[in-house]
Design a protein around this motif. Structure first.
Motif, PDB file in Angstrom:
ATOM      1  N   SER A  71       6.046   1.733   4.356  1.00 18.43           N
ATOM      2  CA  SER A  71       5.583   1.289   3.039  1.00 18.43           C
ATOM      3  C   SER A  71       4.948   2.454   2.281  1.00 18.43           C
ATOM      4  CB  SER A  71       4.587   0.142   3.212  1.00 18.43           C
ATOM      5  OG  SER A  71       4.136  -0.301   1.974  1.00 18.43           O
ATOM      6  N   CYS A  72       4.142   3.241   2.962  1.00 14.90           N
ATOM      7  CA  CYS A  72       3.503   4.415   2.365  1.00 14.90           C
ATOM      8  C   CYS A  72       4.563   5.431   1.922  1.00 14.90           C
ATOM      9  CB  CYS A  72       2.546   5.038   3.371  1.00 14.90           C
ATOM     10  SG  CYS A  72       1.679   6.484   2.768  1.00 14.90           S
ATOM     11  N   LEU A  73       5.551   5.676   2.774  1.00 16.20           N
ATOM     12  CA  LEU A  73       6.631   6.609   2.448  1.00 16.20           C
ATOM     13  C   LEU A  73       7.415   6.122   1.236  1.00 16.20           C
ATOM     14  CD1 LEU A  73       8.432   9.066   3.049  1.00 16.20           C
ATOM     15  CD2 LEU A  73       9.669   7.622   4.703  1.00 16.20           C
ATOM     16  N   LEU A  74       7.750   4.834   1.202  1.00 17.33           N
ATOM     17  CA  LEU A  74       8.513   4.280   0.086  1.00 17.33           C
ATOM     18  C   LEU A  74       7.738   4.392  -1.226  1.00 17.33           C
ATOM     19  CD1 LEU A  74      11.034   2.840  -0.950  1.00 17.33           C
ATOM     20  CD2 LEU A  74       9.933   0.674  -0.383  1.00 17.33           C
ATOM     21  N   THR A  75       6.448   4.084  -1.192  1.00 17.41           N
ATOM     22  CA  THR A  75       5.617   4.195  -2.393  1.00 17.41           C
ATOM     23  C   THR A  75       5.588   5.633  -2.896  1.00 17.41           C
ATOM     24  OG1 THR A  75       4.246   2.336  -1.693  1.00 17.41           O
ATOM     25  CG2 THR A  75       3.286   3.832  -3.315  1.00 17.41           C
ATOM     26  N   ALA A  76       5.431   6.589  -1.990  1.00 19.68           N
ATOM     27  CA  ALA A  76       5.413   8.008  -2.386  1.00 19.68           C
ATOM     28  C   ALA A  76       6.758   8.421  -2.983  1.00 19.68           C
ATOM     29  CB  ALA A  76       5.072   8.883  -1.183  1.00 19.68           C
ATOM     30  N   LEU A  77       7.849   7.955  -2.406  1.00 20.46           N
ATOM     31  CA  LEU A  77       9.178   8.274  -2.927  1.00 20.46           C
ATOM     32  C   LEU A  77       9.372   7.692  -4.330  1.00 20.46           C
ATOM     33  CD1 LEU A  77      11.286   7.708   0.300  1.00 20.46           C
ATOM     34  CD2 LEU A  77      11.161   9.855  -0.996  1.00 20.46           C
ATOM     35  N   GLN A  78       8.946   6.442  -4.505  1.00 15.79           N
ATOM     36  CA  GLN A  78       9.118   5.779  -5.801  1.00 15.79           C
ATOM     37  C   GLN A  78       8.271   6.427  -6.886  1.00 15.79           C
ATOM     38  OE1 GLN A  78       8.224   1.775  -4.542  1.00 15.79           O
ATOM     39  NE2 GLN A  78      10.381   1.269  -4.249  1.00 15.79           N
ATOM     40  N   LYS A  79       7.074   6.868  -6.522  1.00 17.73           N
ATOM     41  CA  LYS A  79       6.186   7.490  -7.505  1.00 17.73           C
ATOM     42  C   LYS A  79       6.409   8.991  -7.627  1.00 17.73           C
ATOM     43  CE  LYS A  79       2.500   4.103  -7.186  1.00 17.73           C
ATOM     44  NZ  LYS A  79       1.084   3.860  -6.963  1.00 17.73           N
ATOM     45  N   GLY A  80       7.104   9.565  -6.656  1.00 18.06           N
ATOM     46  CA  GLY A  80       7.326  11.006  -6.680  1.00 18.06           C
ATOM     47  C   GLY A  80       6.075  11.810  -6.401  1.00 18.06           C
ATOM     48  N   ARG A  81       5.100  11.189  -5.720  1.00 15.70           N
ATOM     49  CA  ARG A  81       3.836  11.860  -5.395  1.00 15.70           C
ATOM     50  C   ARG A  81       3.644  11.884  -3.880  1.00 15.70           C
ATOM     51  NH1 ARG A  81      -0.135   8.468  -8.603  1.00 15.70           N
ATOM     52  NH2 ARG A  81       1.362   7.848 -10.161  1.00 15.70           N
ATOM     53  N   PHE A  82       3.415  13.077  -3.358  1.00 15.48           N
ATOM     54  CA  PHE A  82       3.284  13.247  -1.909  1.00 15.48           C
ATOM     55  C   PHE A  82       1.978  13.948  -1.554  1.00 15.48           C
ATOM     56  CE2 PHE A  82       7.800  13.290  -2.985  1.00 15.48           C
ATOM     57  CZ  PHE A  82       8.250  12.250  -2.185  1.00 15.48           C
ATOM     58  N   ARG A  83       0.922  13.641  -2.287  1.00 11.76           N
ATOM     59  CA  ARG A  83      -0.334  14.367  -2.066  1.00 11.76           C
ATOM     60  C   ARG A  83      -1.276  13.683  -1.098  1.00 11.76           C
ATOM     61  NH1 ARG A  83      -1.639  17.636  -7.483  1.00 11.76           N
ATOM     62  NH2 ARG A  83       0.515  18.051  -7.952  1.00 11.76           N
ATOM     63  N   THR A  84      -1.607  12.444  -1.351  1.00 18.75           N
ATOM     64  CA  THR A  84      -2.620  11.794  -0.523  1.00 18.75           C
ATOM     65  C   THR A  84      -2.066  10.564   0.169  1.00 18.75           C
ATOM     66  OG1 THR A  84      -3.392  10.444  -2.361  1.00 18.75           O
ATOM     67  CG2 THR A  84      -4.507  12.553  -2.015  1.00 18.75           C
ATOM     68  N   ILE A  85      -2.681  10.265   1.281  1.00 20.31           N
ATOM     69  CA  ILE A  85      -2.381   9.039   2.024  1.00 20.31           C
ATOM     70  C   ILE A  85      -3.715   8.390   2.328  1.00 20.31           C
ATOM     71  CG2 ILE A  85      -1.453   8.075   4.153  1.00 20.31           C
ATOM     72  CD1 ILE A  85       0.438  10.451   4.308  1.00 20.31           C
ATOM     73  N   ARG A  86      -3.848   7.164   1.921  1.00 26.37           N
ATOM     74  CA  ARG A  86      -5.088   6.439   2.223  1.00 26.37           C
ATOM     75  C   ARG A  86      -5.072   5.968   3.666  1.00 26.37           C
ATOM     76  NH1 ARG A  86      -5.191   3.194  -3.266  1.00 26.37           N
ATOM     77  NH2 ARG A  86      -6.149   4.809  -4.512  1.00 26.37           N
ATOM     78  N   GLN A  87      -6.226   6.064   4.270  1.00 28.23           N
ATOM     79  CA  GLN A  87      -6.361   5.605   5.650  1.00 28.23           C
ATOM     80  C   GLN A  87      -6.176   4.091   5.678  1.00 28.23           C
ATOM     81  OE1 GLN A  87      -6.949   7.728   8.237  1.00 28.23           O
ATOM     82  NE2 GLN A  87      -6.735   6.051   9.668  1.00 28.23           N
ATOM     83  N   PRO A  88      -5.247   3.574   6.487  1.00 27.86           N
ATOM     84  CA  PRO A  88      -5.073   2.124   6.547  1.00 27.86           C
ATOM     85  C   PRO A  88      -6.283   1.476   7.212  1.00 27.86           C
ATOM     86  CG  PRO A  88      -3.658   3.211   8.147  1.00 27.86           C
ATOM     87  CD  PRO A  88      -4.337   4.284   7.348  1.00 27.86           C
ATOM     88  N   PRO A  89      -6.621   0.260   6.797  1.00 24.52           N
ATOM     89  CA  PRO A  89      -7.770  -0.416   7.410  1.00 24.52           C
ATOM     90  C   PRO A  89      -7.474  -0.790   8.856  1.00 24.52           C
ATOM     91  CG  PRO A  89      -6.603  -1.905   5.955  1.00 24.52           C
ATOM     92  CD  PRO A  89      -5.952  -0.558   5.802  1.00 24.52           C
ATOM     93  N   LEU A  90      -8.484  -0.745   9.666  1.00 28.05           N
ATOM     94  CA  LEU A  90      -8.340  -1.194  11.049  1.00 28.05           C
ATOM     95  C   LEU A  90      -8.490  -2.705  11.058  1.00 28.05           C
ATOM     96  CD1 LEU A  90     -10.461   1.474  12.943  1.00 28.05           C
ATOM     97  CD2 LEU A  90      -7.994   1.376  12.678  1.00 28.05           C
ATOM     98  N   LYS A  91      -7.443  -3.392  11.437  1.00 25.14           N
ATOM     99  CA  LYS A  91      -7.448  -4.852  11.444  1.00 25.14           C
ATOM    100  C   LYS A  91      -7.468  -5.327  12.885  1.00 25.14           C
ATOM    101  CE  LYS A  91      -4.786  -5.087   7.211  1.00 25.14           C
ATOM    102  NZ  LYS A  91      -3.515  -5.461   6.619  1.00 25.14           N
ATOM    103  N   MET A  92      -8.595  -5.811  13.305  1.00 24.78           N
ATOM    104  CA  MET A  92      -8.725  -6.250  14.685  1.00 24.78           C
ATOM    105  C   MET A  92      -7.796  -7.418  15.011  1.00 24.78           C
ATOM    106  SD  MET A  92     -10.591  -4.124  16.148  1.00 24.78           S
ATOM    107  CE  MET A  92     -10.888  -4.897  17.716  1.00 24.78           C
ATOM    108  N   SER A  93      -7.428  -8.209  14.011  1.00 24.47           N
ATOM    109  CA  SER A  93      -6.556  -9.346  14.267  1.00 24.47           C
ATOM    110  C   SER A  93      -5.163  -8.903  14.691  1.00 24.47           C
ATOM    111  CB  SER A  93      -6.449 -10.228  13.024  1.00 24.47           C
ATOM    112  OG  SER A  93      -5.887  -9.489  11.958  1.00 24.47           O
ATOM    113  N   GLU A  94      -4.754  -7.681  14.336  1.00 26.74           N
ATOM    114  CA  GLU A  94      -3.440  -7.164  14.717  1.00 26.74           C
ATOM    115  C   GLU A  94      -3.456  -6.577  16.122  1.00 26.74           C
ATOM    116  OE1 GLU A  94      -2.716  -4.193  11.797  1.00 26.74           O
ATOM    117  OE2 GLU A  94      -2.025  -5.635  10.308  1.00 26.74           O
ATOM    118  N   SER A  95      -4.617  -6.388  16.667  1.00 28.08           N
ATOM    119  CA  SER A  95      -4.760  -5.685  17.924  1.00 28.08           C
ATOM    120  C   SER A  95      -4.404  -6.551  19.122  1.00 28.08           C
ATOM    121  CB  SER A  95      -6.208  -5.209  18.075  1.00 28.08           C
ATOM    122  OG  SER A  95      -6.430  -4.766  19.379  1.00 28.08           O
TER     123      SER A  95
END
Length: 172
Positions: free
Chosen positions: A142-166
């Motif tokens: 999802s992060c890669l696709l967003t960067a491709l669509q916007k043409g911006r490859f500078r920053t990546i936000r840290q994804p939240p740690l979701k304990m429910s997925e663990s």
């Protein structure tokens, strides 16, 4: 006859294992990411969208070394100019759980530094300890696709740690 030969070759390439979860874009000998699950479908959709928007053909290997088809699979999924192979291996002691094998066009479309950031953020040991492999890959794509669509490859936000997925949270 041809189909039988292809199936036989696939079995050899997978170390003789028939019960490996295998699709054209995912090899999961651990059978964690199910093709028909929500995560599996989302990953498939994101891969198609990345291919449409950039031409990058992504393949994913979810493994736990040493129980993996690693080298044999990489020979089958040979690196083409437009290919990117993502290797998610949670057994690695130090460093990132994510590694990439990239073709020349994949590197010219997405800068190496961005691939390195994806590996640092989505391959982080702490993040992977509390997040399912499917959620890690879905977030990365999802992060890669967003960067491709916007043409911006500078920053990546840290994804939240979701304990429910663990898997650890489910056991608690």
């Amino acid at each position: 006859e041809v189909g039988e030969r292809e199936e036989e070759n696939k079995k050899k390439e997978n170390g003789g294992s028939e019960d490996m979860s295998w699709t054209s874009f995912l090899c999961d000998p651990l059978r964690i990411i199910k093709k028909d699950s929500r995560e599996g479908k989302a990953i498939g959709t994101l891969l198609e969208e990345v291919k449409k928007s950039s031409g990058i053909d992504i393949r994913i290997l979810n493994q736990r070394h040493p129980l993996s088809p690693g080298a044999a699979l990489l020979r089958v999924w040979s690196i083409q100019p437009t290919s990117a192979i993502i290797i998610l291996d949670r057994s690695i002691g130090e460093g990132s759980c994510l590694h990439f094998n990239l073709g020349t066009e994949a590197l010219s479309t997405v800068p190496l530094r961005f691939w390195e950031r994806l590996s640092a953020v989505y391959g982080d040991k702490r993040y992977n300890a509390v997040t399912s492999p499917g959620a890690v890959l879905e977030g990365l794509l999802s992060c890669l696709l967003t960067a491709l669509q916007k043409g911006r490859f500078r920053t990546i936000r840290q994804p939240p740690l979701k304990m429910s997925e663990s898997p650890l949270a489910a056991a608690a």
